[in-house]
Design a protein around this motif. Structure first.
Motif, PDB file in Angstrom:
ATOM      1  N   ARG A   1       4.139  27.758  -4.625  1.00 15.49           N
ATOM      2  CA  ARG A   1       5.372  27.960  -5.379  1.00 15.49           C
ATOM      3  C   ARG A   1       5.217  28.989  -6.494  1.00 15.49           C
ATOM      4  O   ARG A   1       6.213  29.375  -7.125  1.00 15.49           O
ATOM      5  N   GLY A   2       3.988  29.394  -6.768  1.00 12.81           N
ATOM      6  CA  GLY A   2       3.766  30.339  -7.844  1.00 12.81           C
ATOM      7  C   GLY A   2       3.890  29.728  -9.219  1.00 12.81           C
ATOM      8  O   GLY A   2       4.212  30.421 -10.194  1.00 12.81           O
ATOM      9  N   TRP A   3       3.605  28.431  -9.332  1.00 11.86           N
ATOM     10  CA  TRP A   3       3.692  27.735 -10.620  1.00 11.86           C
ATOM     11  C   TRP A   3       2.311  27.671 -11.261  1.00 11.86           C
ATOM     12  O   TRP A   3       1.337  27.272 -10.615  1.00 11.86           O
ATOM     13  N   ALA A   4       2.228  27.992 -12.539  1.00  7.45           N
ATOM     14  CA  ALA A   4       0.960  27.902 -13.256  1.00  7.45           C
ATOM     15  C   ALA A   4       0.910  26.697 -14.180  1.00  7.45           C
ATOM     16  O   ALA A   4      -0.178  26.281 -14.607  1.00  7.45           O
ATOM     17  N   ARG A   5       2.074  26.095 -14.481  1.00  4.52           N
ATOM     18  CA  ARG A   5       2.118  24.974 -15.429  1.00  4.52           C
ATOM     19  C   ARG A   5       3.033  23.881 -14.890  1.00  4.52           C
ATOM     20  O   ARG A   5       4.164  24.159 -14.458  1.00  4.52           O
ATOM     21  N   VAL A   6       2.544  22.641 -14.912  1.00  2.00           N
ATOM     22  CA  VAL A   6       3.325  21.507 -14.413  1.00  2.00           C
ATOM     23  C   VAL A   6       3.049  20.279 -15.263  1.00  2.00           C
ATOM     24  O   VAL A   6       2.073  20.219 -16.014  1.00  2.00           O
ATOM     25  N   PHE A   7       3.918  19.297 -15.118  1.00  2.00           N
ATOM     26  CA  PHE A   7       3.662  17.947 -15.609  1.00  2.00           C
ATOM     27  C   PHE A   7       3.423  17.059 -14.398  1.00  2.00           C
ATOM     28  O   PHE A   7       4.258  17.007 -13.492  1.00  2.00           O
ATOM     29  N   VAL A   8       2.313  16.375 -14.381  1.00  2.00           N
ATOM     30  CA  VAL A   8       1.975  15.442 -13.316  1.00  2.00           C
ATOM     31  C   VAL A   8       2.230  14.035 -13.849  1.00  2.00           C
ATOM     32  O   VAL A   8       1.609  13.620 -14.833  1.00  2.00           O
TER      33      VAL A   8
ATOM     34  N   SER B   1       5.294   4.673 -17.462  1.00  2.00           N
ATOM     35  CA  SER B   1       6.165   4.691 -18.628  1.00  2.00           C
ATOM     36  C   SER B   1       5.310   4.966 -19.856  1.00  2.00           C
ATOM     37  O   SER B   1       4.074   4.865 -19.810  1.00  2.00           O
ATOM     38  N   SER B   2       5.955   5.334 -20.956  1.00  2.00           N
ATOM     39  CA  SER B   2       5.267   5.599 -22.227  1.00  2.00           C
ATOM     40  C   SER B   2       4.200   6.675 -22.094  1.00  2.00           C
ATOM     41  O   SER B   2       3.180   6.633 -22.795  1.00  2.00           O
ATOM     42  N   ALA B   3       4.402   7.615 -21.187  1.00  2.00           N
ATOM     43  CA  ALA B   3       3.478   8.734 -20.937  1.00  2.00           C
ATOM     44  C   ALA B   3       2.124   8.279 -20.413  1.00  2.00           C
ATOM     45  O   ALA B   3       1.175   9.058 -20.397  1.00  2.00           O
ATOM     46  N   SER B   4       2.032   7.042 -19.959  1.00  2.00           N
ATOM     47  CA  SER B   4       0.765   6.534 -19.436  1.00  2.00           C
ATOM     48  C   SER B   4       0.381   7.287 -18.169  1.00  2.00           C
ATOM     49  O   SER B   4       1.111   7.277 -17.175  1.00  2.00           O
ATOM     50  N   GLY B   5      -0.775   7.973 -18.208  1.00  2.00           N
ATOM     51  CA  GLY B   5      -1.255   8.706 -17.048  1.00  2.00           C
ATOM     52  C   GLY B   5      -0.629  10.065 -16.846  1.00  2.00           C
ATOM     53  O   GLY B   5      -0.982  10.779 -15.903  1.00  2.00           O
ATOM     54  N   VAL B   6       0.288  10.465 -17.721  1.00  2.00           N
ATOM     55  CA  VAL B   6       0.925  11.784 -17.579  1.00  2.00           C
ATOM     56  C   VAL B   6      -0.093  12.877 -17.927  1.00  2.00           C
ATOM     57  O   VAL B   6      -0.862  12.755 -18.879  1.00  2.00           O
ATOM     58  N   ILE B   7      -0.073  13.955 -17.140  1.00  2.00           N
ATOM     59  CA  ILE B   7      -0.985  15.081 -17.350  1.00  2.00           C
ATOM     60  C   ILE B   7      -0.172  16.363 -17.457  1.00  2.00           C
ATOM     61  O   ILE B   7       0.580  16.705 -16.537  1.00  2.00           O
ATOM     62  N   ALA B   8      -0.298  17.056 -18.577  1.00  2.00           N
ATOM     63  CA  ALA B   8       0.263  18.399 -18.704  1.00  2.00           C
ATOM     64  C   ALA B   8      -0.812  19.358 -18.219  1.00  2.00           C
ATOM     65  O   ALA B   8      -1.851  19.514 -18.859  1.00  2.00           O
ATOM     66  N   PHE B   9      -0.582  19.984 -17.061  1.00  2.14           N
ATOM     67  CA  PHE B   9      -1.632  20.719 -16.372  1.00  2.14           C
ATOM     68  C   PHE B   9      -1.255  22.186 -16.211  1.00  2.14           C
ATOM     69  O   PHE B   9      -0.115  22.514 -15.880  1.00  2.14           O
ATOM     70  N   GLN B  10      -2.229  23.051 -16.454  1.00  2.00           N
ATOM     71  CA  GLN B  10      -1.984  24.474 -16.254  1.00  2.00           C
ATOM     72  C   GLN B  10      -3.236  25.184 -15.765  1.00  2.00           C
ATOM     73  O   GLN B  10      -4.361  24.734 -15.997  1.00  2.00           O
ATOM     74  N   THR B  11      -2.997  26.280 -15.074  1.00  4.97           N
ATOM     75  CA  THR B  11      -4.092  27.113 -14.576  1.00  4.97           C
ATOM     76  C   THR B  11      -3.879  28.538 -15.071  1.00  4.97           C
ATOM     77  O   THR B  11      -2.739  29.000 -15.211  1.00  4.97           O
ATOM     78  N   HIS B  12      -4.992  29.241 -15.325  1.00  2.39           N
ATOM     79  CA  HIS B  12      -4.900  30.632 -15.758  1.00  2.39           C
ATOM     80  C   HIS B  12      -6.238  31.321 -15.533  1.00  2.39           C
ATOM     81  O   HIS B  12      -7.275  30.840 -15.997  1.00  2.39           O
ATOM     82  N   ALA B  13      -6.202  32.404 -14.785  1.00  2.41           N
ATOM     83  CA  ALA B  13      -7.396  33.221 -14.547  1.00  2.41           C
ATOM     84  C   ALA B  13      -8.579  32.377 -14.059  1.00  2.41           C
ATOM     85  O   ALA B  13      -9.718  32.546 -14.505  1.00  2.41           O
ATOM     86  N   GLY B  14      -8.285  31.451 -13.160  1.00  2.00           N
ATOM     87  CA  GLY B  14      -9.343  30.629 -12.586  1.00  2.00           C
ATOM     88  C   GLY B  14      -9.763  29.448 -13.430  1.00  2.00           C
ATOM     89  O   GLY B  14     -10.612  28.647 -13.019  1.00  2.00           O
ATOM     90  N   GLN B  15      -9.180  29.296 -14.621  1.00  4.72           N
ATOM     91  CA  GLN B  15      -9.502  28.182 -15.498  1.00  4.72           C
ATOM     92  C   GLN B  15      -8.400  27.128 -15.435  1.00  4.72           C
ATOM     93  O   GLN B  15      -7.244  27.432 -15.099  1.00  4.72           O
ATOM     94  N   VAL B  16      -8.756  25.885 -15.767  1.00  2.00           N
ATOM     95  CA  VAL B  16      -7.771  24.806 -15.797  1.00  2.00           C
ATOM     96  C   VAL B  16      -7.746  24.175 -17.181  1.00  2.00           C
ATOM     97  O   VAL B  16      -8.733  24.223 -17.917  1.00  2.00           O
ATOM     98  N   ARG B  17      -6.599  23.586 -17.506  1.00  2.57           N
ATOM     99  CA  ARG B  17      -6.447  22.887 -18.782  1.00  2.57           C
ATOM    100  C   ARG B  17      -5.503  21.726 -18.559  1.00  2.57           C
ATOM    101  O   ARG B  17      -4.380  21.905 -18.081  1.00  2.57           O
ATOM    102  N   ALA B  18      -5.959  20.532 -18.889  1.00  4.06           N
ATOM    103  CA  ALA B  18      -5.148  19.334 -18.716  1.00  4.06           C
ATOM    104  C   ALA B  18      -5.080  18.581 -20.040  1.00  4.06           C
ATOM    105  O   ALA B  18      -6.110  18.351 -20.677  1.00  4.06           O
ATOM    106  N   VAL B  19      -3.881  18.200 -20.434  1.00  6.69           N
ATOM    107  CA  VAL B  19      -3.675  17.431 -21.656  1.00  6.69           C
ATOM    108  C   VAL B  19      -3.132  16.068 -21.257  1.00  6.69           C
ATOM    109  O   VAL B  19      -2.145  15.972 -20.514  1.00  6.69           O
TER     110      VAL B  19
END
Length: 346
Positions: free
Chosen positions: A146-153, A159-177
């Motif tokens: 889809r050409g998406w670099a940033r998503v919420f999983v 509920s209450s953001a339990s297990g939610v992951i703010a995930f992004q990729t850039h230049a071969g690197q990953v970042r999850a909050v």
């Protein structure tokens, strides 16, 4: 007229609703404990009662019946939770001689992010683009397609953001909050948000959560105020938006229990056309759930300060203590619901 409530005795939700009912000069609501509902015990309410369904809350006994034994703070078990909870709702719906103030089928939908998203999209409510995934590899492949670099999983039944992951990729690197953290080999929901940059750890996290179902939404860039991103929790009562709180944060999750802070609602209300758009969207959401006395709608305002999108719809999203309505009536969320019922608006 007699109210009853399915909830956890002593829980602040039940207490606040009780206070609203008594303030109108009515008898205290009869409480039907969730623990009894889930344990299969005999349940009932006064004949003709107006029966409100509320959250099981933080009752460890109810959580054990919903998901099985384990730390109540653990992340996961959402599919089991939803199946057991749905069966409990069916038991409540079968209580004779009562009028439900919440449609159990609508509550089931609101607790399934995939189904709720589909209902909103079909009704023309603005929502982020989304897909489902069953593994980390599938997540990455679909994001690339889809050409998406940033998503919420999001766990489908979380509920209450339990297990939610703010995930992004850039230049071969990953970042999850995320607020999920491993404690003694068990994935738990903490009150602290952490950032993960090791792909193996992100893979482990996603693959542990995936069996219960994952709903993936395209990242919706939010507007900022005071250097903090924000969204709104808007409560509707009897189909009308009545209460709202701005939630601001320096991290992707704005939940107040994760360090988010309340912002100034006037920042949104002063923007020409924006507040009207927010109310219009929340009214449209309420129309999707006509059998529900109340909904809690999480509305994101775009970075352009014009676009909006709905992130979540909460069946039990009315816990906003000491917050008065923006209609000028001076009622909190619970008093507004009691008034709506007594006045015949619901």
């Amino acid at each position: 007229m007699r109210f009853a409530v399915v909830g956890t005795p002593g829980d602040r939700r039940v207490t606040l609703f009780r206070d609203a009912v008594v303030a109108r000069g009515l008898a205290e609501p009869c409480v039907v404990p969730w623990h009894d509902v889930l344990a299969g015990r005999e349940i009932g309410a006064p004949d003709g009662a107006l029966l409100r369904i509320d959250s099981p809350g933080e009752d460890a006994r109810a959580d054990e019946l919903l998901r099985g034994p384990g730390d109540p703070a653990r992340v996961g078990g959402g599919a089991t939770w939803h199946k057991t909870f749905s069966a409990g709702l069916d038991r409540v719906a079968a209580i004779p001689g009562v009028r439900l103030l919440g449609d159990v089928e609508e509550i089931k939908v609101m607790f399934d992010k995939r189904r709720c998203h589909a209902v909103l999209a079909a009704a023309g409510v603005p929502v982020p683009e989304a897909f489902e995934t069953r593994s980390y590899d599938e997540l990455r492949a679909e994001m690339a397609r889809r050409g998406w670099a940033r998503v919420f999983v999001k766990p489908a039944h979380g509920s209450s953001a339990s297990g939610v992951i703010a995930f992004q990729t850039h230049a071969g690197q990953v970042r999850a909050v995320t607020s999920a953290v491993w404690i003694g080999g068990v994935l738990c929901n903490s009150l602290r948000v952490r950032t993960i940059t090791e792909e193996a750890e992100v893979r482990r996290l996603v693959d542990v959560l995936a069996p219960d179902g994952l709903h993936v939404e395209r990242w919706f860039p939010k507007a900022m105020t005071g250097g903090r991103a924000f969204d709104l929790r808007v409560v509707t009562v009897a189909g009308t938006p009545t209460h709202a709180v701005v939630r601001t944060s320096r991290v992707p999750m704005t939940n107040l229990h994760l360090g988010g802070a309340r912002g100034d609602l006037d920042v949104v209300r002063r923007r020409a056309g924006l507040w009207e758009r927010v109310l219009e969207v929340c009214t449209a959401v309420a129309r999707c759930f006509p059998g529900s006395l109340t909904t809690g709608v999480d509305v994101m305002v775009g970075a352009d300060w014009r676009s909006v999108a709905v992130a979540e719809v909460n069946a039990f999203g009315d816990l906003l203590p000491r917050l008065g309505d923006f209609l000028g009536h001076g009622r909190d969320t619970y008093a507004e619901q009691v008034e709506a019922v007594l006045s015949g608006r619901f």
